[in-house]
Write an enzyme that holds these catalytic residues in place. Sequence first.
Site, PDB file in Angstrom:
ATOM      1  CE  LYS A 107     -18.089   2.588  21.252  1.00 51.57           C
ATOM      2  NZ  LYS A 107     -18.074   3.907  21.801  1.00 51.57           N
ATOM      3  CB  CYS A 123     -33.835  32.175  28.701  1.00 50.82           C
ATOM      4  SG  CYS A 123     -32.437  31.519  29.604  1.00 50.82           S
ATOM      5  CD  GLU A 138     -13.937  -6.843  11.467  1.00 49.67           C
ATOM      6  OE1 GLU A 138     -13.756  -5.614  11.451  1.00 49.67           O
ATOM      7  OE2 GLU A 138     -14.462  -7.481  10.549  1.00 49.67           O
ATOM      8  CG  ASP A 150     -10.159   5.518  19.858  1.00 52.22           C
ATOM      9  OD1 ASP A 150     -10.875   6.136  19.047  1.00 52.22           O
ATOM     10  OD2 ASP A 150      -9.968   5.893  21.027  1.00 52.22           O
TER      11      ASP A 150
HETATM   12  S1  IVH Z   1     -17.059  -1.178  10.330  1.00 58.43           S
HETATM   13  C1  IVH Z   1     -20.721  -0.034   8.161  1.00 58.43           C
HETATM   14  N1  IVH Z   1     -15.037  -2.147  11.678  1.00 58.43           N
HETATM   15  O1  IVH Z   1     -15.847   2.758  14.076  1.00 58.43           O
HETATM   16  C2  IVH Z   1     -19.726  -0.260   9.228  1.00 58.43           C
HETATM   17  N2  IVH Z   1     -15.562   0.159  11.947  1.00 58.43           N
HETATM   18  O2  IVH Z   1     -18.544   3.815  14.832  1.00 58.43           O
HETATM   19  C3  IVH Z   1     -18.565   0.603   9.084  1.00 58.43           C
HETATM   20  N3  IVH Z   1     -14.058   1.345  13.446  1.00 58.43           N
HETATM   21  O3  IVH Z   1     -16.353   5.049  11.493  1.00 58.43           O
HETATM   22  C4  IVH Z   1     -17.570   0.472  10.106  1.00 58.43           C
HETATM   23  N4  IVH Z   1     -12.748  -0.351  13.920  1.00 58.43           N
HETATM   24  O4  IVH Z   1     -13.952   4.523  12.172  1.00 58.43           O
HETATM   25  C5  IVH Z   1     -15.785  -1.068  11.419  1.00 58.43           C
HETATM   26  N5  IVH Z   1     -13.261  -3.145  12.756  1.00 58.43           N
HETATM   27  C6  IVH Z   1     -13.989  -2.063  12.502  1.00 58.43           C
HETATM   28  C7  IVH Z   1     -13.715  -0.798  13.082  1.00 58.43           C
HETATM   29  C8  IVH Z   1     -14.531   0.288  12.785  1.00 58.43           C
HETATM   30  C9  IVH Z   1     -12.983   0.932  14.116  1.00 58.43           C
HETATM   31  C10 IVH Z   1     -14.583   2.720  13.481  1.00 58.43           C
HETATM   32  C11 IVH Z   1     -14.758   3.377  12.141  1.00 58.43           C
HETATM   33  C12 IVH Z   1     -16.189   3.791  12.062  1.00 58.43           C
HETATM   34  C13 IVH Z   1     -16.596   3.770  13.488  1.00 58.43           C
HETATM   35  C14 IVH Z   1     -18.074   3.466  13.603  1.00 58.43           C
END
Ligand code: IVH
Length: 690
Positions: free
Chosen positions: A325, A443, A126, A130
């Site tokens: 990423k 320091c 998926e 952001d």
């Molecule tokens: S899954 C246990 N799916 O990414 C997994 N997160 O770095 C929970 N995010 O806090 C997240 N798109 O805000 C998942 N398709 C997606 C996502 C997603 C954006 C964000 C989310 C999460 C962060 C994790």
Amino acid sequence: MAEHDDVTGLTDLEASAELARLAEEITRHNTLYHGEDAPEISDAAFDALVKRNAQLEAAFPHLVRADTPSKKVGAAPKSGFTKQAHRVPMLSLGNAFDDDDAHEFDARIRRFLSLADEEPVAYSVEPKIDGLSINLRYENGRFTQAVTRGDGQEGEDVTANVSTIRDIPEKLAGDAPDVVEVRGEIFINKADFIALNEKQAAAGEKVFANPRNAAAGSLRQKDSSITASRPLKFFAYASGEIAESVAETHSGYLAQLSAWGFVVNPMSALCPTMDDALLQYRRIGEARAELDYDIDGVVYKVDRHDWQARLGQVSRSPRWAIAHKFPAEKATTVLEGIDIQVGRTGALTPVARLKPVTVGGVVVSNATLHNEDYIIEKGIKIGDHVTIQRAGDVIPQVLDVVLDKRPDHAEDFTFPDTCPACGNPARRPEGEAVRRCTGELSCPAQAVERLKHFVSRDAFDIEGLGAKLVEELHRDGLLTAPADIFTLPEKTALLAEREGWGALSADNLADAINQRRQIDLDRVIYGLGIRQIGQATAKLLARHYLNVDNLLNAADAARDFDGDAWDDLTRIDQIGDSVAGDLVRFLTDAANITAIRDLLSHITPIEPEAVEEDSPVSGKTVVFTGTLARMSRAEAKARAESLGAKVAGSVSAKTHLVVVGADAGSKARKAQELGVEILTEDEWLALIGG
Ligand code: IVH
């Protein structure tokens, strides 16, 4: 204010620090005046702050902040939302930066699950949106509560605001369990963001730095009708608490989300193997620029729920998902100078002062040069054109020199051998990349950074005592060591006299400090800022040693590398010789011990609870050996640890149990010799009840 009247003599760094401070102060006084009808300073004093801000902005137009108070009218929203604990923690994701990382993730999963080579792992792939993640609770099919992610354990209740978002159904369509929590991302479309900013600017109101900030600002409104006027959108992608399972796979769950009436990202795809997942990653990457909304990568999730359950989590991320990423964005600019920053641990870091340049929508004027050798290896001179890159939240970095553009006046940079903050010698131990100030606790740069770390969110987390106030109190001689924080409540009269303060602010700070006199031991250990001791390691140490005295005694005893205390320390999962070395050095230093003892005269650390105290194996040391048939070694270890057992790598007289798989060798023999209890894999599973 202590500032000089003249703004022209300031460096960019000084000016930007002052602008940051002014933005915060002006906003605060604005809120006090308009939002709470409780001004703390005179109108004239307020006007002076606004004027100073305007002068600085005129002299340094490239440093004008996106959140500048000069473009705001009236009060900022009150952050008066109620806190709400998450019933199921909201996790974050580990990162993969290239195909190798993604394949390694796949391999790790296969090893953990002990899968045969021909058995594929299917992934749901998926876009990673952001925006801001949110937990939506439905009871008997009706929307009841929305809570922000917060720190993952608890967030803010923003139900009233979220109920204005059209993508979020008030009622689930069709059948649903009594309790359903749906998670996903709230965001703003790129075009809507531009239109919103135009509208804001025309009305003389705050403009947002990027769509993510715009979404965050819109969600945290005191007045829900403002949120309602903002074009917030929502994609659903995960589950929180749920009364009963509705799907066996993640892709099945996404289909259920659609059926309930949620918007699921149309680029989500079920990919039968990691190779297919990588193809989807590229497809999404190619579509990225054309998408209506910002994405910063893709997320791979193991599709099968039973596998997700077995994989579990490490620290704060699931083992079954990872974010891949997109590559960083790059630009070229001029290196105008190199500053040396002194960090909390005394590390001297060269920071490039750059001619401001826009990279991926953000103005960059500083970037890291990593260390002394980096500058030499890359042959970087002051005055050079350099390429820089910015990736997500990571600090921008200087990548390379553009040699064709080197001007005649380019100058070599000599790395200092004294600390710019305290003048003490800065030494670089053989074999290390980093030069460090030897001033340690004397320091000021280290002291102030250590204090900031000490009060930071994952350490003491003292409300109202942020980095900026720490700096000011340190500058004014009120704070030099952690223990000083706990003497502040005795000085409320003095605090109340500070510019912009009053009795109320001083009392509030005292209350917040007093609330932290009882605090989890792991936060104390983490707060000390010992090199290499992050949150996870601090937790392990807390669980192992239970109190500070035990820890200090153990460190003292561990000075003998051949002794039991050293063995005991390095037998803790994830603590190798290097981490143990840093820990022992820190905890046996006389000045540090004094600082810790001083601190303990003000606080009472709370002993951690054992993971699962009444499990049949809690507190026992277990060794796994041979090939296990029903689970991988990693899974066995994770399972045992979650039941409170300690998993060791070798058998000794202190071992309680040895679990033997097929072809067990010397360890099983040693266990027999030592009379340690030996279990087969099945006996072990029977013992732990699974
Ligand atoms: S899954 C246990 N799916 O990414 C997994 N997160 O770095 C929970 N995010 O806090 C997240 N798109 O805000 C998942 N398709 C997606 C996502 C997603 C954006 C964000 C989310 C999460 C962060 C994790």
